[in-house]
Design a protein around this motif. Structure first.
Motif, PDB file in Angstrom:
ATOM      1  N   LYS A  66      68.432 -25.044 -16.036  1.00  0.00           N
ATOM      2  CA  LYS A  66      68.212 -25.876 -14.850  1.00  0.00           C
ATOM      3  C   LYS A  66      67.441 -25.159 -13.750  1.00  0.00           C
ATOM      4  CE  LYS A  66      72.866 -24.753 -13.372  1.00  0.00           C
ATOM      5  NZ  LYS A  66      74.166 -25.231 -12.977  1.00  0.00           N
ATOM      6  N   ASN A  67      66.794 -24.077 -14.053  1.00  0.00           N
ATOM      7  CA  ASN A  67      66.064 -23.265 -13.089  1.00  0.00           C
ATOM      8  C   ASN A  67      64.642 -23.823 -12.924  1.00  0.00           C
ATOM      9  OD1 ASN A  67      65.473 -21.164 -11.374  1.00  0.00           O
ATOM     10  ND2 ASN A  67      65.139 -19.675 -13.007  1.00  0.00           N
ATOM     11  N   SER A  69      62.940 -24.871  -9.753  1.00  0.00           N
ATOM     12  CA  SER A  69      62.405 -25.004  -8.397  1.00  0.00           C
ATOM     13  C   SER A  69      60.878 -24.907  -8.423  1.00  0.00           C
ATOM     14  CB  SER A  69      62.974 -23.911  -7.489  1.00  0.00           C
ATOM     15  OG  SER A  69      62.430 -22.656  -7.844  1.00  0.00           O
ATOM     16  N   ARG A  70      60.238 -25.389  -7.373  1.00  0.00           N
ATOM     17  CA  ARG A  70      58.767 -25.318  -7.290  1.00  0.00           C
ATOM     18  C   ARG A  70      58.299 -23.869  -7.348  1.00  0.00           C
ATOM     19  NH1 ARG A  70      57.303 -29.298  -9.544  1.00  0.00           N
ATOM     20  NH2 ARG A  70      55.204 -28.685  -9.061  1.00  0.00           N
ATOM     21  N   ASP A 116      58.607 -15.628  -6.143  1.00  0.00           N
ATOM     22  CA  ASP A 116      58.671 -16.942  -6.778  1.00  0.00           C
ATOM     23  C   ASP A 116      59.549 -16.920  -8.021  1.00  0.00           C
ATOM     24  OD1 ASP A 116      57.109 -18.201  -4.909  1.00  0.00           O
ATOM     25  OD2 ASP A 116      55.326 -18.345  -6.166  1.00  0.00           O
TER      26      ASP A 116
END
Length: 121
Positions: A66-67, A69-70, A116
């Protein structure tokens, strides 16, 4: 789908083959697969295992639980660029680098952007 695979693989033949293989692998793990046009990646989420750390990019496919993110997708898009640049040898190059300089010291992770990617220095 073919156009999206070519986009995810950055148009490189070896990366296209790896991307198709990764999509098959993701289906076998029953991942939810979606194409993200902003980062030009297939995102195979909902996996319980079958990937390293928080996720793994193979060709133009990002495999994860579920990782998503933008910031992480931007990081993983750079790995897709690396697959396109080095072809099938990227897997070997990455693993050798990881054995010599793991995690945040890995030059491919540094190139992809440590912040990031969720790495702490």
């Amino acid at each position: 789908m073919r156009t999206r695979v070519q986009s995810a693989a950055r148009g490189r033949f070896q990366a296209i083959l790896v991307t198709y293989s990764a999509l098959l692998y993701a289906r076998l793990w029953r991942a939810d697969i979606a194409f993200d046009p902003e980062v030009r990646l297939y995102v195979a989420s909902g996996m319980r295992s079958g990937f390293g750390r928080g996720g793994t990019t193979i060709g133009g496919v990002y495999l994860t639980g579920k990782n998503v993110s933008r910031a992480v997708l931007r990081h993983e898009a750079v790995h897709a660029d690396q697959w396109a640049r080095y072809g099938l040898l990227f897997a070997v190059r990455y693993l050798v680098e990881e054995s010599r300089r793991p995690g945040a010291r890995n030059r491919y992770e540094i190139e992809a952007g440590l912040d990031d990617g969720g790495y702490t220095n």
